[in-house]
Scaffold this motif. Sequence first.
Motif, mmCIF file in Angstrom:
data_model
loop_
_atom_site.group_PDB
_atom_site.id
_atom_site.type_symbol
_atom_site.label_atom_id
_atom_site.label_comp_id
_atom_site.label_asym_id
_atom_site.label_seq_id
_atom_site.Cartn_x
_atom_site.Cartn_y
_atom_site.Cartn_z
ATOM 1 N N THR A 22 76.569 86.682 72.276
ATOM 2 C CA THR A 22 76.859 85.259 72.166
ATOM 3 C C THR A 22 77.693 84.935 70.934
ATOM 4 O O THR A 22 77.342 85.337 69.822
ATOM 5 C CB THR A 22 75.542 84.466 72.122
ATOM 6 N N LEU A 23 78.776 84.193 71.133
ATOM 7 C CA LEU A 23 79.623 83.681 70.062
ATOM 8 C C LEU A 23 79.677 82.168 70.214
ATOM 9 O O LEU A 23 80.028 81.663 71.286
ATOM 10 C CB LEU A 23 81.032 84.276 70.150
ATOM 11 N N THR A 24 79.309 81.450 69.155
ATOM 12 C CA THR A 24 79.323 79.986 69.184
ATOM 13 C C THR A 24 80.047 79.464 67.952
ATOM 14 O O THR A 24 80.338 80.211 67.017
ATOM 15 C CB THR A 24 77.892 79.400 69.217
ATOM 16 N N SER A 25 80.316 78.175 67.973
ATOM 17 C CA SER A 25 81.000 77.527 66.860
ATOM 18 C C SER A 25 80.592 76.066 66.812
ATOM 19 O O SER A 25 80.416 75.431 67.857
ATOM 20 C CB SER A 25 82.517 77.635 67.036
ATOM 21 N N THR A 26 80.475 75.547 65.608
ATOM 22 C CA THR A 26 80.254 74.115 65.446
ATOM 23 C C THR A 26 81.580 73.358 65.481
ATOM 24 O O THR A 26 81.578 72.130 65.504
ATOM 25 C CB THR A 26 79.533 73.819 64.113
ATOM 26 N N ASP A 27 82.700 74.089 65.496
ATOM 27 C CA ASP A 27 84.029 73.475 65.413
ATOM 28 C C ASP A 27 84.848 73.535 66.692
ATOM 29 O O ASP A 27 85.680 72.663 66.940
ATOM 30 C CB ASP A 27 84.840 74.139 64.294
ATOM 31 N N ILE A 28 84.679 74.597 67.473
ATOM 32 C CA ILE A 28 85.464 74.789 68.693
ATOM 33 C C ILE A 28 84.511 75.092 69.851
ATOM 34 O O ILE A 28 83.394 75.552 69.636
ATOM 35 C CB ILE A 28 86.510 75.912 68.547
ATOM 36 N N ALA A 29 84.976 74.829 71.063
ATOM 37 C CA ALA A 29 84.160 75.077 72.252
ATOM 38 C C ALA A 29 84.986 75.796 73.305
ATOM 39 O O ALA A 29 86.174 75.499 73.488
ATOM 40 C CB ALA A 29 83.630 73.759 72.815
ATOM 41 N N GLY A 30 84.370 76.714 73.999
ATOM 42 C CA GLY A 30 85.042 77.464 75.049
ATOM 43 C C GLY A 30 85.611 76.558 76.128
ATOM 44 O O GLY A 30 84.950 75.654 76.601
ATOM 45 N N GLY A 31 86.884 76.804 76.473
ATOM 46 C CA GLY A 31 87.549 76.045 77.522
ATOM 47 C C GLY A 31 87.987 74.650 77.114
ATOM 48 O O GLY A 31 88.537 73.922 77.937
ATOM 49 N N ARG A 32 87.782 74.283 75.874
ATOM 50 C CA ARG A 32 88.110 72.933 75.389
ATOM 51 C C ARG A 32 89.252 73.021 74.367
ATOM 52 O O ARG A 32 89.430 74.038 73.706
ATOM 53 C CB ARG A 32 86.898 72.299 74.718
ATOM 54 N N ASN A 44 95.203 73.960 59.166
ATOM 55 C CA ASN A 44 95.224 75.417 59.025
ATOM 56 C C ASN A 44 93.888 75.976 58.538
ATOM 57 O O ASN A 44 93.841 76.918 57.754
ATOM 58 C CB ASN A 44 96.367 75.850 58.096
ATOM 59 N N VAL A 45 92.794 75.380 58.999
ATOM 60 C CA VAL A 45 91.445 75.765 58.584
ATOM 61 C C VAL A 45 90.796 76.590 59.699
ATOM 62 O O VAL A 45 90.716 76.142 60.844
ATOM 63 C CB VAL A 45 90.592 74.512 58.291
ATOM 64 N N SER A 46 90.313 77.774 59.359
ATOM 65 C CA SER A 46 89.631 78.597 60.356
ATOM 66 C C SER A 46 88.321 77.927 60.768
ATOM 67 O O SER A 46 87.635 77.320 59.942
ATOM 68 C CB SER A 46 89.367 80.002 59.824
ATOM 69 N N PRO A 47 87.967 78.037 62.057
ATOM 70 C CA PRO A 47 86.723 77.412 62.513
ATOM 71 C C PRO A 47 85.494 78.210 62.095
ATOM 72 O O PRO A 47 85.574 79.417 61.838
ATOM 73 C CB PRO A 47 86.872 77.413 64.037
ATOM 74 N N GLN A 48 84.365 77.519 62.053
ATOM 75 C CA GLN A 48 83.074 78.174 61.847
ATOM 76 C C GLN A 48 82.784 79.001 63.092
ATOM 77 O O GLN A 48 83.047 78.561 64.223
ATOM 78 C CB GLN A 48 81.988 77.112 61.631
ATOM 79 N N LEU A 49 82.269 80.208 62.906
ATOM 80 C CA LEU A 49 81.864 81.074 64.009
ATOM 81 C C LEU A 49 80.498 81.672 63.693
ATOM 82 O O LEU A 49 80.242 82.049 62.536
ATOM 83 C CB LEU A 49 82.863 82.231 64.205
ATOM 84 N N SER A 50 79.642 81.781 64.679
ATOM 85 C CA SER A 50 78.376 82.492 64.499
ATOM 86 C C SER A 50 78.081 83.283 65.768
ATOM 87 O O SER A 50 78.501 82.904 66.862
ATOM 88 C CB SER A 50 77.239 81.533 64.153
ATOM 89 N N TRP A 51 77.355 84.393 65.620
ATOM 90 C CA TRP A 51 77.104 85.274 66.740
ATOM 91 C C TRP A 51 75.682 85.828 66.694
ATOM 92 O O TRP A 51 75.070 85.927 65.648
ATOM 93 C CB TRP A 51 78.138 86.394 66.819
ATOM 94 N N SER A 52 75.189 86.152 67.894
ATOM 95 C CA SER A 52 73.831 86.678 68.029
ATOM 96 C C SER A 52 73.738 87.489 69.316
ATOM 97 O O SER A 52 74.612 87.423 70.167
ATOM 98 C CB SER A 52 72.822 85.527 68.066
ATOM 99 N N GLU A 90 77.753 85.096 60.651
ATOM 100 C CA GLU A 90 78.462 83.822 60.622
ATOM 101 C C GLU A 90 79.628 83.887 59.643
ATOM 102 O O GLU A 90 79.543 84.524 58.600
ATOM 103 C CB GLU A 90 77.515 82.696 60.186
ATOM 104 N N LEU A 91 80.704 83.226 60.018
ATOM 105 C CA LEU A 91 81.792 82.922 59.083
ATOM 106 C C LEU A 91 81.854 81.404 59.010
ATOM 107 O O LEU A 91 81.952 80.727 60.034
ATOM 108 C CB LEU A 91 83.127 83.496 59.567
ATOM 109 N N GLU A 92 81.787 80.890 57.810
ATOM 110 C CA GLU A 92 81.832 79.444 57.625
ATOM 111 C C GLU A 92 83.229 78.905 57.874
ATOM 112 O O GLU A 92 84.224 79.638 57.758
ATOM 113 C CB GLU A 92 81.390 79.093 56.204
ATOM 114 N N GLN A 93 83.319 77.628 58.191
ATOM 115 C CA GLN A 93 84.617 76.978 58.339
ATOM 116 C C GLN A 93 85.415 77.227 57.059
ATOM 117 O O GLN A 93 84.896 77.092 55.953
ATOM 118 C CB GLN A 93 84.433 75.478 58.549
ATOM 119 N N GLY A 94 86.664 77.624 57.205
ATOM 120 C CA GLY A 94 87.535 77.876 56.066
ATOM 121 C C GLY A 94 87.474 79.282 55.509
ATOM 122 O O GLY A 94 88.194 79.600 54.568
ATOM 123 N N ALA A 95 86.638 80.154 56.088
ATOM 124 C CA ALA A 95 86.531 81.530 55.592
ATOM 125 C C ALA A 95 87.843 82.286 55.725
ATOM 126 O O ALA A 95 88.060 83.279 55.032
ATOM 127 C CB ALA A 95 85.427 82.281 56.337
#
Length: 175
Positions: A22-32, A44-52, A90-95
């Motif tokens: 699973t890969l999720t983000s508080t900033d981006i959504a799949g298919g959106r 030019n800010v990288s999105p937050q990503l987290s995985w489990s 997790e990579l925080e937004q802006g990492a």
Amino acid sequence: MSLDRPLAQDPYEKLPAVPSFTLTSTDIAGGRPMPALHSRDGGNVSPQLSWSGFPQRTRGFMVSCFDADAPTPSGWWHWTVVDLGADITELEQGAGQSDLMLPGAAFHLRNDDGEHAYTGAYPPRGDREHRYYFAVHALDTETLELDEDTMPGLAHGAARAHTLARAVLVTTFKS
């Protein structure tokens, strides 16, 4: 040049099948559509990503962002981070701003813009919506033994033999 070319193939369909997690983000959504903040001209800010849910035997991770629809024969690598420890989920937004924003021994490879950082989405004006493949590769090794100037394509080739599982989140953007 016609901007009405067919959609490119999913780049991960070309690789041997591996389990997913699973890969999720508080900033981006799949298919959106991706918020402008994560585009080159909008912040030019990288999105937050987290995985489990990755395999227990995972020893490290590689993270990347790829535009398969870029009008080049090889797509466009926007971001590649290697040598993320197995304890990083997790990579925080802006990492993606610099190596100083990354945890532990992780570092950025040079992207197709020539930067050691994240470069946001920027499809040509008037082109159709592009797909951006954010991927996290669970690896059976702590390091791929690459240096910062290794090209992303070579890094993904090196990761292929070490990939235990892969999580992919596909978002879109149109200028």
